[in-house]
Design a protein around this motif. Structure first.
Motif, PDB file in Angstrom:
ATOM      1  N   ALA A  13       0.706  -1.328   0.364  1.00 28.77           N
ATOM      2  CA  ALA A  13       0.243  -0.237  -0.150  1.00 28.77           C
ATOM      3  C   ALA A  13       0.887   1.472  -0.131  1.00 28.77           C
ATOM      4  O   ALA A  13       2.249   1.363   0.329  1.00 28.77           O
ATOM      5  CB  ALA A  13      -1.059  -0.240   1.028  1.00 28.77           C
ATOM      6  N   ASP A  14      -0.559   2.660   0.034  1.00 31.29           N
ATOM      7  CA  ASP A  14       1.079   3.594   0.091  1.00 31.29           C
ATOM      8  C   ASP A  14       1.141   3.914  -1.062  1.00 31.29           C
ATOM      9  O   ASP A  14       2.921   4.150  -1.064  1.00 31.29           O
ATOM     10  CB  ASP A  14       1.535   4.001   1.560  1.00 31.29           C
ATOM     11  N   LEU A  15       1.522   3.120  -2.490  1.00 30.51           N
ATOM     12  CA  LEU A  15       2.154   3.909  -3.535  1.00 30.51           C
ATOM     13  C   LEU A  15       1.356   4.533  -4.094  1.00 30.51           C
ATOM     14  O   LEU A  15       0.805   5.030  -4.157  1.00 30.51           O
ATOM     15  CB  LEU A  15       2.110   2.027  -4.537  1.00 30.51           C
ATOM     16  N   LEU A  16       2.524   5.292  -5.248  1.00 32.38           N
ATOM     17  CA  LEU A  16       1.609   5.865  -6.372  1.00 32.38           C
ATOM     18  C   LEU A  16       2.030   5.544  -7.866  1.00 32.38           C
ATOM     19  O   LEU A  16       2.334   4.403  -8.196  1.00 32.38           O
ATOM     20  CB  LEU A  16       2.713   7.227  -6.480  1.00 32.38           C
ATOM     21  N   LEU A  17       0.459   5.057  -8.576  1.00 34.95           N
ATOM     22  CA  LEU A  17      -0.133   5.172  -9.479  1.00 34.95           C
ATOM     23  C   LEU A  17       0.448   6.165 -10.792  1.00 34.95           C
ATOM     24  O   LEU A  17      -0.314   7.624 -10.447  1.00 34.95           O
ATOM     25  CB  LEU A  17      -1.208   5.037  -9.838  1.00 34.95           C
ATOM     26  N   LEU A  18       1.380   6.034 -11.300  1.00 35.87           N
ATOM     27  CA  LEU A  18       1.525   7.275 -12.527  1.00 35.87           C
ATOM     28  C   LEU A  18       1.085   6.853 -14.202  1.00 35.87           C
ATOM     29  O   LEU A  18       0.818   5.911 -14.306  1.00 35.87           O
ATOM     30  CB  LEU A  18       3.483   6.979 -12.596  1.00 35.87           C
ATOM     31  N   VAL A  19       0.804   7.732 -14.597  1.00 40.51           N
ATOM     32  CA  VAL A  19       0.430   7.656 -16.007  1.00 40.51           C
ATOM     33  C   VAL A  19       1.394   8.567 -16.814  1.00 40.51           C
ATOM     34  O   VAL A  19       2.047   9.725 -16.577  1.00 40.51           O
ATOM     35  CB  VAL A  19      -0.522   9.230 -16.700  1.00 40.51           C
ATOM     36  N   VAL A  20       2.670   8.115 -17.399  1.00 42.33           N
ATOM     37  CA  VAL A  20       3.708   8.007 -17.977  1.00 42.33           C
ATOM     38  C   VAL A  20       3.140   8.246 -19.506  1.00 42.33           C
ATOM     39  O   VAL A  20       4.005   9.352 -20.287  1.00 42.33           O
ATOM     40  CB  VAL A  20       4.909   6.396 -18.674  1.00 42.33           C
ATOM     41  N   GLU A  21       2.170   8.138 -19.696  1.00 38.69           N
ATOM     42  CA  GLU A  21       1.639   8.816 -20.901  1.00 38.69           C
ATOM     43  C   GLU A  21      -0.282   7.714 -21.343  1.00 38.69           C
ATOM     44  O   GLU A  21      -0.365   6.991 -20.834  1.00 38.69           O
ATOM     45  CB  GLU A  21       2.208   8.105 -22.979  1.00 38.69           C
ATOM     46  N   ALA A  22      -0.006   8.961 -22.416  1.00 44.84           N
ATOM     47  CA  ALA A  22      -1.666   8.340 -22.353  1.00 44.84           C
ATOM     48  C   ALA A  22      -2.347   9.378 -23.798  1.00 44.84           C
ATOM     49  O   ALA A  22      -1.321  10.281 -23.637  1.00 44.84           O
ATOM     50  CB  ALA A  22      -2.932   9.335 -21.507  1.00 44.84           C
ATOM     51  N   ASP A  23      -3.175   8.867 -24.753  1.00 44.79           N
ATOM     52  CA  ASP A  23      -3.717   9.609 -25.979  1.00 44.79           C
ATOM     53  C   ASP A  23      -4.715  10.275 -25.835  1.00 44.79           C
ATOM     54  O   ASP A  23      -5.681  10.147 -24.287  1.00 44.79           O
ATOM     55  CB  ASP A  23      -3.823   8.433 -26.924  1.00 44.79           C
ATOM     56  N   GLU A  24      -5.198  10.941 -26.627  1.00 42.84           N
ATOM     57  CA  GLU A  24      -6.460  12.190 -26.642  1.00 42.84           C
ATOM     58  C   GLU A  24      -7.923  11.122 -26.932  1.00 42.84           C
ATOM     59  O   GLU A  24      -8.829  11.885 -26.033  1.00 42.84           O
ATOM     60  CB  GLU A  24      -6.333  13.007 -27.564  1.00 42.84           C
ATOM     61  N   VAL A  25      -7.898   9.728 -27.159  1.00 45.44           N
ATOM     62  CA  VAL A  25      -8.883   9.137 -26.948  1.00 45.44           C
ATOM     63  C   VAL A  25      -9.414   8.778 -25.522  1.00 45.44           C
ATOM     64  O   VAL A  25     -10.491   8.959 -24.668  1.00 45.44           O
ATOM     65  CB  VAL A  25      -9.238   7.890 -27.000  1.00 45.44           C
ATOM     66  N   VAL A  26      -8.423   8.928 -24.743  1.00 41.76           N
ATOM     67  CA  VAL A  26      -8.410   8.444 -22.802  1.00 41.76           C
ATOM     68  C   VAL A  26      -8.055   9.867 -21.810  1.00 41.76           C
ATOM     69  O   VAL A  26      -8.718   9.857 -20.587  1.00 41.76           O
ATOM     70  CB  VAL A  26      -7.652   7.614 -22.201  1.00 41.76           C
ATOM     71  N   SER A  27      -7.380  10.619 -22.491  1.00 40.64           N
ATOM     72  CA  SER A  27      -6.988  12.250 -21.554  1.00 40.64           C
ATOM     73  C   SER A  27      -7.172  13.210 -23.176  1.00 40.64           C
ATOM     74  O   SER A  27      -6.486  13.206 -23.146  1.00 40.64           O
ATOM     75  CB  SER A  27      -5.289  11.768 -21.731  1.00 40.64           C
ATOM     76  N   PRO A  28      -8.415  13.524 -23.099  1.00 45.85           N
ATOM     77  CA  PRO A  28      -8.902  14.956 -24.119  1.00 45.85           C
ATOM     78  C   PRO A  28      -8.843  16.041 -23.374  1.00 45.85           C
ATOM     79  O   PRO A  28      -8.196  17.192 -24.107  1.00 45.85           O
ATOM     80  CB  PRO A  28      -9.878  14.528 -24.192  1.00 45.85           C
ATOM     81  N   ALA A  29      -7.617  16.072 -22.269  1.00 43.38           N
ATOM     82  CA  ALA A  29      -7.654  18.035 -22.157  1.00 43.38           C
ATOM     83  C   ALA A  29      -6.028  16.926 -21.190  1.00 43.38           C
ATOM     84  O   ALA A  29      -5.714  15.715 -20.465  1.00 43.38           O
ATOM     85  CB  ALA A  29      -7.841  18.386 -20.218  1.00 43.38           C
TER      86      ALA A  29
END
Length: 235
Positions: free
Chosen positions: A168-184
């Motif tokens: 527990a007590d970890l970080l979940l990171l987003v390394v990259e995401a496309d416009e389909v799931v990250s429109p902003a």
């Protein structure tokens, strides 16, 4: 930088290379609860659920690794086992692994999102594995250099080996995401995060979410608390 080349693993790996990699790079870099048994790594590689990039010396000795776990039905991936042999850390091997593996996997798979896990330097257990297991702050600086951002959720890692328990007590990171799931640029759709977490836990622990699994239930509730989740810079 130490002279190395990058070799890609997929399907049935070379047994000797995989054993050496596990013993000299993976095991010294991750505490027991953060790594799967070697037999399971073999199985998921053979099933094409896991792909690897390894840094090797001119004589074929593996000295670094970056693996990607692939969830094909949602086109999401998890970067894992990103490590360099302890005596060669800081030599630029990690950056070379990312520079060669990331564009190859992006072209082959076309992921909507690529996630990663990291220790939280502010958590009580940070650094508990000892100096050989690396520096949480240094790892986050490396991920930040690749453009990774963190999700504001109370993340925990599934149990990776029998009896190992969840971390527990970890970080979940987003390394990259496309416009389909990250429109902003500073947000990601919550559905892809929840879908990834559900599949990751089910794959590792062998069962879907149970009604009495309060910790995982709370994590998924946090993932779904809004249509999208903010992405925060790594400091």
């Amino acid at each position: 930088m130490t002279e190395v080349s990058i070799r890609f693993l997929r399907g049935e790996p070379d047994e000797k290379t995989l054993i050496t990699l596990y013993d000299t790079v993976i095991a010294p870099s991750f505490v027991a609860a953060e790594r799967e048994p070697l037999d399971r790594l073999r199985r998921v590689l053979a099933a094409d659920e896991l792909r690897g990039a390894i840094a090797v010396t001119p004589d074929g000795e593996p000295v670094g690794a970056l693996f990607l776990e692939w969830f094909a039905d949602i086109r999401a991936a998890l970067l894992c086992y990103f490590a360099v042999r302890p005596d060669l850390r800081g030599a630029g091997i990690g950056r070379l692994l990312v520079a060669e593996a990331a564009p190859r996997w992006r072209a082959e798979l076309g992921p909507h999102a690529v996630f990663a896990e990291a220790g939280d330097p502010g958590a009580a257990h940070s650094g508990a594995g000892g100096p050989d297991y690396g520096d949480d702050d240094a790892r986050l600086r490396l991920y930040a250099g690749f453009g990774a951002r963190r999700l504001p959720i109370p993340y925990l890692m599934p149990q990776l080996s029998p009896g190992g328990g969840r971390l527990a007590d970890l970080l979940l990171l987003v390394v990259e995401a496309d416009e389909v799931v990250s429109p902003a640029p500073d947000r990601i759709r919550s559905a892809i995060v929840a879908d990834f977490v559900e599949r990751y836990f089910a794959r590792q622990e062998g069962s879907p979410l149970r009604d009495d699994d309060g910790r995982l239930g709370r994590l998924l509730a946090e993932c779904r608390r809004a249509d999208s989740l903010p992405l925060h810079a790594l400091h």
